[in-house]
Design a protein around this motif. Sequence first.
Motif: not given
Length: 583
Positions: A299-317
């Motif tokens: 429910c937030s106004l976000v236009k883009e997700v950066p490529s660096s999100i792929s570095e979150l190796k422990f991300l579950q949700t």
Amino acid sequence: MEALVGKALDECMGSQSTILPEGVIVLGRILSREKNTLDLEGRLLNRVKLCILKGKIHDLEDSSHTGLSEVFNRSYHDFSPSDHVRLKQQCFQLLASFAENSEMRVTEVCQLLMVVLDREWNVRFGQNGMSSELNEDEAYALLYDLAQRSLVSVEEVSSTGRIKTIRLKGLMRDFCVSVAKQADLQLQVIDSGNLDQEMGSFASGRTAKEVHPMTKQRMLSINGAMDDRQCRNISKNARYWGLSSFICSETLPAGSGLKKLLKRFKRLRILKLENQESFVKIAKRIGKLKFLMFLSLKCSLVKEVPSSISELKFLQTLDLRTNCALKLPNLLWKLKRLRHLCLPHEGYIVRGEEKLRLDGLISLRKLVNISIEDCDLKVLVTFRKLERLVCVRRSPGQVSFPRTDDKFDCLKSLTVEIPFGADVDISPILSCCGPSVKRLRLIGIRTLPEVNEFPPNLHKLTLKKAYLRDDPMMILGKLPYLKFLRLLAKVFNGTEMNCSQGDFKLLVSLRLEKQQHLERWNVAEGSLCHLQRLEIVECRNLSPNPDALRRAPLLREILIHEMPEQFKSEVQRQMQNLTLLLA
């Protein structure tokens, strides 16, 4: 016992009348476990007086809720065996981080519990031959236990009886905060009412060398809007640099303050930036949060997700259900530990105009709002842990799922949503549904599948906006294991529905909602023999038919909402032996 209740009410009335329901509910749960002895009434009355008249919530000297802390303490200590005390303390810490009186979705709370309790669960059970990871069912069991002891209020329950939403009200939330403080869990909750007061402490923060690691805050929950200056003050205060959880349910500034927060909070495991009304730019440095396990931009106004999100190796949700279309990097497949992926319902754009690649998500259990164009069934059926799948078509035109001979191993719930004007062949994905699929939700389909095309063990079916010309009951009544049926807005364009003899042998709950053209509903003898609950909502042209209701011998409860008064009065007059819920 009646006299006891009367005396207890007399003791509670007065300045504490606003919290009376909470205390009485919790007290009732505790007293139900007392042994029935000769001195039961006198003993219980004395205990009620003690619970009501003595004590304050610990560490809340200004609290007006005096005299009921003992009630909550007894229920809390009865909540779980003593050797799990750390687990329940952290559970209460998480509940206290939500805004007061806010409605909490149980699925989200379970996902957060899996992060908060991950380390403690591994210590307790990982070396005893049990699973070293807390799963959704175990997290739900903890919340269900809380609800049974009335330490949380149940707001919404599904037709199958599963808790969907809970709420933490005034005194209960105060008690959760007190438990977290007593356990020294370094929780700080900032509500809109005390925002200015708390901001003063941020501005006077000490440097990192002056702060002992054990005195740093571990969880910060902000339930009020802040400006850019206040964000900067938090980032300068060294005692917050070791935060493991940052939860914000109100608007943060879009300036450099947010970037500094992400720069300082390097040990975050939970980051919730929800309900952001101004556009938020997610900094590239988010990839540096190498311990992050839960990220929500719902429910937030976000236009883009950066490529660096792929570095979150422990991300579950990863919850990306933003309020606008989102530009995504085609790198989410690298998140090998990702369990829950929720994409924007408004749509998403993959950089390079490619199909969204998902083949590396081997731990995925929930995939929500995936575009039908990106639904490569040959890939999805290889996800051996996938339990819930929501597929969405966002534009008109003709499209079809690719066919495969394989089936889902663990899929329990499937939703397919099609907009008006689109033509989608859903038979390929239905053919992939094995015996594990128990819940099916179809929105916008134009043709009802045949009986042998439905999942073989289907228990719950929801239909919406199908605009069917033929009576759907002729097919649905033949589903052998169907127990819950919900026909929502505009499923049937005809005027008459018929339940034939021998149909719906196991159906226990039926909901008819917004069937605008429906005028008559007929039930034959021997049909709906196990129906217990009936809901009729906004079917304004439907005529009352008490004879049809009498042919359901186990029917005990009828909900009638937004129906003509004549319909309500006729059903009420004819069916006096049933529980009628009129609205």
